[in-house]
Scaffold this motif. Structure first.
Motif, PDB file in Angstrom:
ATOM      1  N   SER A 201       0.885  -1.008   0.017  1.00 32.83           N
ATOM      2  CA  SER A 201      -0.036   0.159  -0.028  1.00 32.83           C
ATOM      3  C   SER A 201       1.021   1.152   0.157  1.00 32.83           C
ATOM      4  CB  SER A 201      -0.823   0.149   1.213  1.00 32.83           C
ATOM      5  OG  SER A 201      -1.738  -1.118   1.193  1.00 32.83           O
ATOM      6  N   PHE A 202       0.354   2.324  -0.616  1.00 36.10           N
ATOM      7  CA  PHE A 202       1.225   3.412  -1.036  1.00 36.10           C
ATOM      8  C   PHE A 202       0.498   4.660  -0.699  1.00 36.10           C
ATOM      9  CE2 PHE A 202       2.487  -0.055  -3.437  1.00 36.10           C
ATOM     10  CZ  PHE A 202       4.014  -0.246  -2.892  1.00 36.10           C
ATOM     11  N   VAL A 203       1.188   5.793  -0.513  1.00 36.20           N
ATOM     12  CA  VAL A 203       0.494   7.313  -0.460  1.00 36.20           C
ATOM     13  C   VAL A 203       1.473   8.159  -1.276  1.00 36.20           C
ATOM     14  CG1 VAL A 203       1.735   7.924   1.508  1.00 36.20           C
ATOM     15  CG2 VAL A 203      -0.549   8.854   0.990  1.00 36.20           C
ATOM     16  N   GLY A 204       0.799   9.240  -1.864  1.00 35.67           N
ATOM     17  CA  GLY A 204       1.519  10.031  -2.617  1.00 35.67           C
ATOM     18  C   GLY A 204       0.511  11.002  -3.608  1.00 35.67           C
ATOM     19  N   LYS A 205       1.095  12.141  -4.284  1.00 38.33           N
ATOM     20  CA  LYS A 205       0.262  12.761  -4.861  1.00 38.33           C
ATOM     21  C   LYS A 205      -0.513  12.456  -5.668  1.00 38.33           C
ATOM     22  CE  LYS A 205       0.994  17.396  -7.639  1.00 38.33           C
ATOM     23  NZ  LYS A 205       1.984  17.925  -8.341  1.00 38.33           N
TER      24      LYS A 205
ATOM     25  N   LEU B 257      -2.159   9.255  -5.846  1.00 40.35           N
ATOM     26  CA  LEU B 257      -2.903   8.374  -5.668  1.00 40.35           C
ATOM     27  C   LEU B 257      -4.213   8.537  -5.834  1.00 40.35           C
ATOM     28  CD1 LEU B 257      -2.922   5.283  -3.984  1.00 40.35           C
ATOM     29  CD2 LEU B 257      -3.263   6.659  -2.154  1.00 40.35           C
ATOM     30  N   PRO B 258      -5.320   7.849  -6.402  1.00 36.25           N
ATOM     31  CA  PRO B 258      -6.497   8.150  -6.909  1.00 36.25           C
ATOM     32  C   PRO B 258      -7.266   8.478  -5.372  1.00 36.25           C
ATOM     33  CG  PRO B 258      -5.928   6.488  -7.816  1.00 36.25           C
ATOM     34  CD  PRO B 258      -4.683   6.582  -7.259  1.00 36.25           C
ATOM     35  N   ARG B 259      -7.965   9.495  -5.179  1.00 36.99           N
ATOM     36  CA  ARG B 259      -8.814   9.916  -4.056  1.00 36.99           C
ATOM     37  C   ARG B 259     -10.379   9.665  -4.278  1.00 36.99           C
ATOM     38  NH1 ARG B 259      -5.671  15.566  -3.838  1.00 36.99           N
ATOM     39  NH2 ARG B 259      -3.464  14.705  -3.058  1.00 36.99           N
ATOM     40  N   ASP B 260     -10.741   8.712  -5.163  1.00 39.88           N
ATOM     41  CA  ASP B 260     -12.152   8.524  -5.437  1.00 39.88           C
ATOM     42  C   ASP B 260     -12.197   7.025  -5.588  1.00 39.88           C
ATOM     43  OD1 ASP B 260     -10.918   8.307  -7.999  1.00 39.88           O
ATOM     44  OD2 ASP B 260     -12.254   9.614  -9.034  1.00 39.88           O
TER      45      ASP B 260
ATOM     46  N   ILE C   1      -6.713   5.500   2.377  1.00 41.21           N
ATOM     47  CA  ILE C   1      -6.121   6.795   2.698  1.00 41.21           C
ATOM     48  C   ILE C   1      -6.255   7.957   1.761  1.00 41.21           C
ATOM     49  CG2 ILE C   1      -3.670   6.450   1.462  1.00 41.21           C
ATOM     50  CD1 ILE C   1      -2.389   7.336   3.829  1.00 41.21           C
ATOM     51  N   GLY C   2      -6.501   7.381   0.334  1.00 44.91           N
ATOM     52  CA  GLY C   2      -6.895   8.528  -0.607  1.00 44.91           C
ATOM     53  C   GLY C   2      -8.156   9.012  -0.414  1.00 44.91           C
ATOM     54  N   ASN C   3      -9.320   8.114   0.130  1.00 46.33           N
ATOM     55  CA  ASN C   3     -10.753   8.701   0.377  1.00 46.33           C
ATOM     56  C   ASN C   3     -10.491   9.664   1.243  1.00 46.33           C
ATOM     57  OD1 ASN C   3     -11.720   7.152  -2.021  1.00 46.33           O
ATOM     58  ND2 ASN C   3     -11.999   5.613  -0.520  1.00 46.33           N
ATOM     59  N   PHE C   4      -9.641   9.269   2.404  1.00 41.88           N
ATOM     60  CA  PHE C   4      -9.579  10.256   4.006  1.00 41.88           C
ATOM     61  C   PHE C   4      -8.966  11.345   3.502  1.00 41.88           C
ATOM     62  CE2 PHE C   4      -9.168   6.187   7.036  1.00 41.88           C
ATOM     63  CZ  PHE C   4     -10.564   5.933   6.585  1.00 41.88           C
ATOM     64  N   ILE C   5      -7.918  11.507   2.607  1.00 38.58           N
ATOM     65  CA  ILE C   5      -7.372  12.939   1.935  1.00 38.58           C
ATOM     66  C   ILE C   5      -8.309  13.687   1.261  1.00 38.58           C
ATOM     67  CG2 ILE C   5      -5.755  13.763   0.370  1.00 38.58           C
ATOM     68  CD1 ILE C   5      -3.790  11.386   1.287  1.00 38.58           C
ATOM     69  N   ALA C   6      -9.205  12.846   0.355  1.00 39.78           N
ATOM     70  CA  ALA C   6     -10.324  13.597  -0.309  1.00 39.78           C
ATOM     71  C   ALA C   6     -11.193  14.212   0.632  1.00 39.78           C
ATOM     72  CB  ALA C   6     -10.817  12.736  -1.423  1.00 39.78           C
ATOM     73  N   ASP C   7     -11.740  13.491   1.794  1.00 38.27           N
ATOM     74  CA  ASP C   7     -12.696  14.313   2.751  1.00 38.27           C
ATOM     75  C   ASP C   7     -11.866  15.280   3.501  1.00 38.27           C
ATOM     76  OD1 ASP C   7     -14.661  12.382   2.322  1.00 38.27           O
ATOM     77  OD2 ASP C   7     -13.905  11.073   3.742  1.00 38.27           O
ATOM     78  N   GLY C   8     -10.516  15.142   3.881  1.00 39.12           N
ATOM     79  CA  GLY C   8     -10.001  16.268   4.462  1.00 39.12           C
ATOM     80  C   GLY C   8     -10.135  17.450   3.323  1.00 39.12           C
ATOM     81  N   LEU C   9      -9.718  17.289   2.366  1.00 32.94           N
ATOM     82  CA  LEU C   9      -9.468  18.455   1.503  1.00 32.94           C
ATOM     83  C   LEU C   9     -10.723  19.321   1.297  1.00 32.94           C
ATOM     84  CD1 LEU C   9      -7.048  17.070  -1.327  1.00 32.94           C
ATOM     85  CD2 LEU C   9      -6.600  18.916   0.200  1.00 32.94           C
ATOM     86  N   ALA C  10     -11.810  18.541   1.134  1.00 31.66           N
ATOM     87  CA  ALA C  10     -13.187  19.020   1.096  1.00 31.66           C
ATOM     88  C   ALA C  10     -13.690  19.602   2.633  1.00 31.66           C
ATOM     89  CB  ALA C  10     -14.142  18.000   0.587  1.00 31.66           C
TER      90      ALA C  10
ATOM     91  N   VAL D  48      -5.146  11.639   9.637  1.00 30.66           N
ATOM     92  CA  VAL D  48      -5.484  12.388   8.522  1.00 30.66           C
ATOM     93  C   VAL D  48      -6.448  13.595   9.030  1.00 30.66           C
ATOM     94  CG1 VAL D  48      -6.715  12.438   6.322  1.00 30.66           C
ATOM     95  CG2 VAL D  48      -5.283  10.548   6.653  1.00 30.66           C
ATOM     96  N   GLY D  49      -7.214  13.317   9.994  1.00 30.74           N
ATOM     97  CA  GLY D  49      -7.916  14.147  10.430  1.00 30.74           C
ATOM     98  C   GLY D  49      -7.500  15.463  11.177  1.00 30.74           C
ATOM     99  N   GLU D  50      -6.286  15.003  11.699  1.00 33.99           N
ATOM    100  CA  GLU D  50      -5.402  15.956  12.617  1.00 33.99           C
ATOM    101  C   GLU D  50      -4.926  16.902  11.323  1.00 33.99           C
ATOM    102  OE1 GLU D  50      -2.481  14.046  14.850  1.00 33.99           O
ATOM    103  OE2 GLU D  50      -4.144  12.977  16.269  1.00 33.99           O
ATOM    104  N   VAL D  51      -4.510  16.360  10.197  1.00 38.93           N
ATOM    105  CA  VAL D  51      -3.653  17.113   9.361  1.00 38.93           C
ATOM    106  C   VAL D  51      -4.500  18.101   8.834  1.00 38.93           C
ATOM    107  CG1 VAL D  51      -2.761  17.086   6.966  1.00 38.93           C
ATOM    108  CG2 VAL D  51      -2.194  15.392   8.455  1.00 38.93           C
TER     109      VAL D  51
END
Length: 315
Positions: free
Chosen positions: A184-188, A190-193, A198-207, A264-267
């Motif tokens: 498993s990976f994370v990076g710029k 990585l699909p967020r949908d 982790i991609g979905n969590f980041i999408a939620d955070g950005l929104a 991710v929530g903290e970020v």
């Protein structure tokens, strides 16, 4: 000067490699040209123009049907869909795409890539179902029962196992090959949908949305940053041989999915919505990377929170 060919050059792996190349991270291997090959590679010029340098060539070609391969010194074969919706709707087709793409490459490689250094990107899914008592998946362990995996991962795992057998045969005829069992990976890029938590969590955070953890079990994953992924794959390619060495590629720093959501929530300073999990039901998918660290001297460079910050740096 060496050329790198990425087969599957427009997916997460391909885009991460192109991004690393742009920032000079491939200089240890003196790469001065990258060829990104995929079914619709030229679309990348319009979708991600920031990745296209003068020394990047985009080559449209389906690896399962082409009859030639461009000249190169290094090859990273990363052609495989990981889109869950594709596997749900076209299960057998996606499985066959992986197998056909690998078999066709193996047919062509002795002619076009006889002197290349080749790494094939497999998956930790090939280990199959393992007891929850197994904390780390190791390269030498017995494969578990693939039939016990969920329907999506089952087809993917069978295809990758078959593909590994074909790649090993390239070594038997003298080509320099290696296998990266990727986790498993994370990076710029990585699909967020899709199905990547982790991609979905980041999408939620950005929104600015609360992160919703829907799992009914204890899920443990680990995440390698894209730059480390690229460095490890290039190192594996450079150390390929007819013996076809096999290494796990990923992080061994496990994190439970609800803890991941909190990080991710903290970020993003957003809340977490989560139901109770069944503590007796465990889904663990963590690689041992002792072998690659000991034999090739590789290491993980960043903690998880830092990788999340870097993944959203330009958003």
């Amino acid at each position: 000067m060496p050329t790198l060919l990425i087969i599957g050059g427009t997916g997460f792996f391909g885009k991460s490699i192109l991004d690393a190349y742009k920032r000079g991270l491939l200089s240890p291997w003196n790469i001065d040209k990258v060829i990104a090959m995929s079914r619709n590679a030229t679309k990348l010029e319009f979708k991600h123009p920031e990745l296209i340098l003068d020394t990047v060539e985009l080559l449209d070609g389906d690896i399962s049907t082409v009859n030639f391969l461009p000249k190169s010194d290094y090859v990273i074969h990363a052609a495989a869909s990981t889109n869950v919706s594709r596997y749900l709707r076209h299960n057998e087709e996606e499985k066959q795409n992986i197998i056909k793409g690998t078999l066709n490459y193996c047919r062509l490689a002795p002619k076009f890539h006889k002197n290349c250094k080749i790494v094939f990107c497999s998956s930790g899914a090939i280990y199959g179902y393992q007891s929850k008592k197994v904390r780390y998946l190791t390269e030498g362990m017995a494969f578990g029962n693939i039939e016990k995996l969920n329907e999506v991962k089952k087809s993917y795992a069978y295809a990758k196992r078959d593909a590994e057998f074909a790649i090993k045969e390239l070594g038997q005829v003298g080509l320099n090959v290696s296998i990266a069992r990727c986790f498993s990976f994370v990076g710029k890029y990585l699909p967020r949908d899709q199905h990547f938590a982790i991609g979905n969590f980041i999408a939620d955070g950005l929104a600015g949305r609360d992160i919703n953890v829907k799992s009914d079990r204890r899920v443990y994953r680990s995440y390698m940053y894209a730059d480390d992924l690229v460095k490890w794959l290039m190192t594996l390619a450079n150390n390929s041989s007819p013996k076809c060495p096999i290494y796990n590629v990923g992080s061994d720093k496990e994190v439970e999915i609800r803890v991941l959501a909190n990080i991710v929530g903290e970020v993003f300073n957003v809340g977490i919505q989560s139901s109770e999990s069944n503590v007796t039901c465990v889904d663990r998918y963590i690689p041992s990377v002792k072998k690659i660290k000991a034999k090739l001297g590789l290491k993980l460079n960043l903690d998880l929170k830092k990788t999340i910050y870097l993944s959203i740096k330009d958003d």
